[in-house]
Design a protein around this motif. Structure first.
Motif, mmCIF file in Angstrom:
data_model
loop_
_atom_site.group_PDB
_atom_site.id
_atom_site.type_symbol
_atom_site.label_atom_id
_atom_site.label_comp_id
_atom_site.label_asym_id
_atom_site.label_seq_id
_atom_site.Cartn_x
_atom_site.Cartn_y
_atom_site.Cartn_z
ATOM 1 N N PHE A 1 -19.460 40.529 0.927
ATOM 2 C CA PHE A 1 -19.666 39.387 -0.506
ATOM 3 C C PHE A 1 -20.487 40.707 -1.352
ATOM 4 O O PHE A 1 -20.244 39.028 -2.928
ATOM 5 N N LEU B 1 -26.508 36.237 0.338
ATOM 6 C CA LEU B 1 -25.631 36.910 1.297
ATOM 7 C C LEU B 1 -25.211 38.486 0.694
ATOM 8 O O LEU B 1 -24.977 39.459 1.685
ATOM 9 N N MET C 1 -23.616 33.977 8.142
ATOM 10 C CA MET C 1 -22.615 32.892 7.540
ATOM 11 C C MET C 1 -22.043 31.899 8.005
ATOM 12 O O MET C 1 -21.491 32.051 9.593
ATOM 13 N N CYS C 2 -22.252 30.510 7.618
ATOM 14 C CA CYS C 2 -21.330 29.389 7.917
ATOM 15 C C CYS C 2 -20.043 29.083 7.301
ATOM 16 O O CYS C 2 -20.339 28.763 5.927
ATOM 17 N N LEU C 3 -18.893 28.541 7.809
ATOM 18 C CA LEU C 3 -17.932 28.227 7.582
ATOM 19 C C LEU C 3 -17.262 27.484 8.015
ATOM 20 O O LEU C 3 -16.790 27.813 9.398
ATOM 21 N N MET D 1 -19.072 26.515 2.737
ATOM 22 C CA MET D 1 -20.470 27.860 3.628
ATOM 23 C C MET D 1 -21.193 27.248 2.935
ATOM 24 O O MET D 1 -22.351 26.861 2.435
ATOM 25 N N ALA E 1 -25.056 30.200 4.072
ATOM 26 C CA ALA E 1 -26.347 30.863 4.497
ATOM 27 C C ALA E 1 -27.034 30.705 5.177
ATOM 28 O O ALA E 1 -28.327 30.071 4.829
ATOM 29 N N VAL F 1 -23.889 38.322 9.477
ATOM 30 C CA VAL F 1 -23.648 39.289 8.635
ATOM 31 C C VAL F 1 -24.298 40.391 8.860
ATOM 32 O O VAL F 1 -25.629 40.847 8.084
#
Length: 307
Positions: free
Chosen positions: A6, A213, A222-224, A239, A241, A304
């Motif tokens: 990141f 991040l 992290m969420c995607l 996305m 965080a 992360v």
């Protein structure tokens, strides 16, 4: 996923370069592109510009405001702007070195200055979007004058004038809304660059999320959004965080669905693990009240790692 990845993305985006991050989840490879903010140049710092600057920043533009009047070209007047320039419009345009990816709104205090702006812009690289404020009659008269001066007729025809979508706007705020509507419309019509892919459709860059991040100051996840089906508030590539305190940066759509993702993320933080959760919009309160169509999202949640 490691913090240094990141950090690399953040560095490239802040330098005005696109960056790509690649994930593998459930046997599939996903590519998410992070695009630098597009530049929105407001030539004129009046009442419309003040509102338009705020709205433009909310739409992820990097806003530059230009006015030749010191009392109007004040950074305190445009706190959301990345840059405020006090100079003649012609000299400011020269210094900005406009290019084909820029969005430019000519909203000066009169057609004398509008004409100066257009002459300078049309003598160089044509921005992707160029709009000029004014009544239909005055706009037509100015464009006819520029045509008689030898400026390219095709280039003149590409100017959005009068500026903004026709929604009957009257107040500065309403006019700014109409302009923003046209900016978004043109943005979504922009041809997609050909490159290795496929890429996720949502490519906006939330710098606050990326900085969070990249900071490496404590555990976080992290969420995607990997994919969506049906009606959902965001598309694949959205996305967010999350840290252990439940603080979130970015969004995967809000509401009960986002709360569910945040709860799952807090369980993963610090474990080094990852998982994919399916979130149904049918169970959201808004769906039950008839406010949403009720699609589903598959969301990757990944710890992360700080190394």
């Amino acid at each position: 996923m490691e913090v240094r990845e990141f950090q690399s993305i953040l560095e490239r985006v802040e330098q005005g370069q696109p960056a790509v991050l690649v994930w593998e989840a459930e046997g599939c490879v996903y590519r998410r592109r992070f695009c630098p903010k597009e530049r929105l140049v407001l030539l004129g710092g009046g009442h419309i510009a003040k509102v338009l600057c705020t709205m433009g920043a909310l739409l992820d533009f990097s806003v530059t405001v230009v006015d030749d009047r010191p009392t109007y070209a004040q950074p305190s007047r445009f706190p959301e702007a990345d840059r405020v320039i006090c100079d003649s419009f012609v000299d400011a345009i020269e210094g900005l070195a406009l290019h084909e990816n820029d969005y430019v709104c000519v909203i000066t205090r009169g057609h004398r200055w509008d004409g100066d702006c257009l002459r300078k812009i049309l003598s160089g690289s044509m921005p992707y979007y160029l709009g000029m404020i004014g009544s239909s009659r005055r706009v037509a008269a100015l464009l006819d004058l520029l045509g008689s001066e030898g400026f390219d007729v095709q280039a003149l025809s590409q100017i959005h004038a009068p500026i903004g979508l026709c929604i009957g706007a009257l107040t500065p705020a309403e006019i700014a809304v109409s302009i923003c509507g046209e900016l978004v419309q043109c943005r979504r019509q922009k041809p997609v660059e050909k490159s290795e892919g496929p890429f996720m459709p949502q490519e906006n860059t939330d710098l606050s999320m990326l900085r969070f991040l990249a900071a490496g100051e404590g555990p976080r996840a992290m969420c995607l959004v990997l994919s969506t089906q049906g009606s959902t508030p965001v598309k694949a590539g959205a996305m967010m965080a999350v840290d252990r305190l439940g603080r979130g940066y970015g969004t995967v759509g809000g509401g009960c669905g986002e709360a569910e993702v945040m709860t799952a993320a807090r369980r993963i933080i610090g474990t080094g693990a990852s998982r994919v959760v399916e979130v149904s919009m049918d169970e959201d309160v808004s769906a039950l009240e008839g406010m949403a169509c009720g699609g589903t999202m598959r969301v990757l949640i990944e710890d992360v790692v700080i190394r």
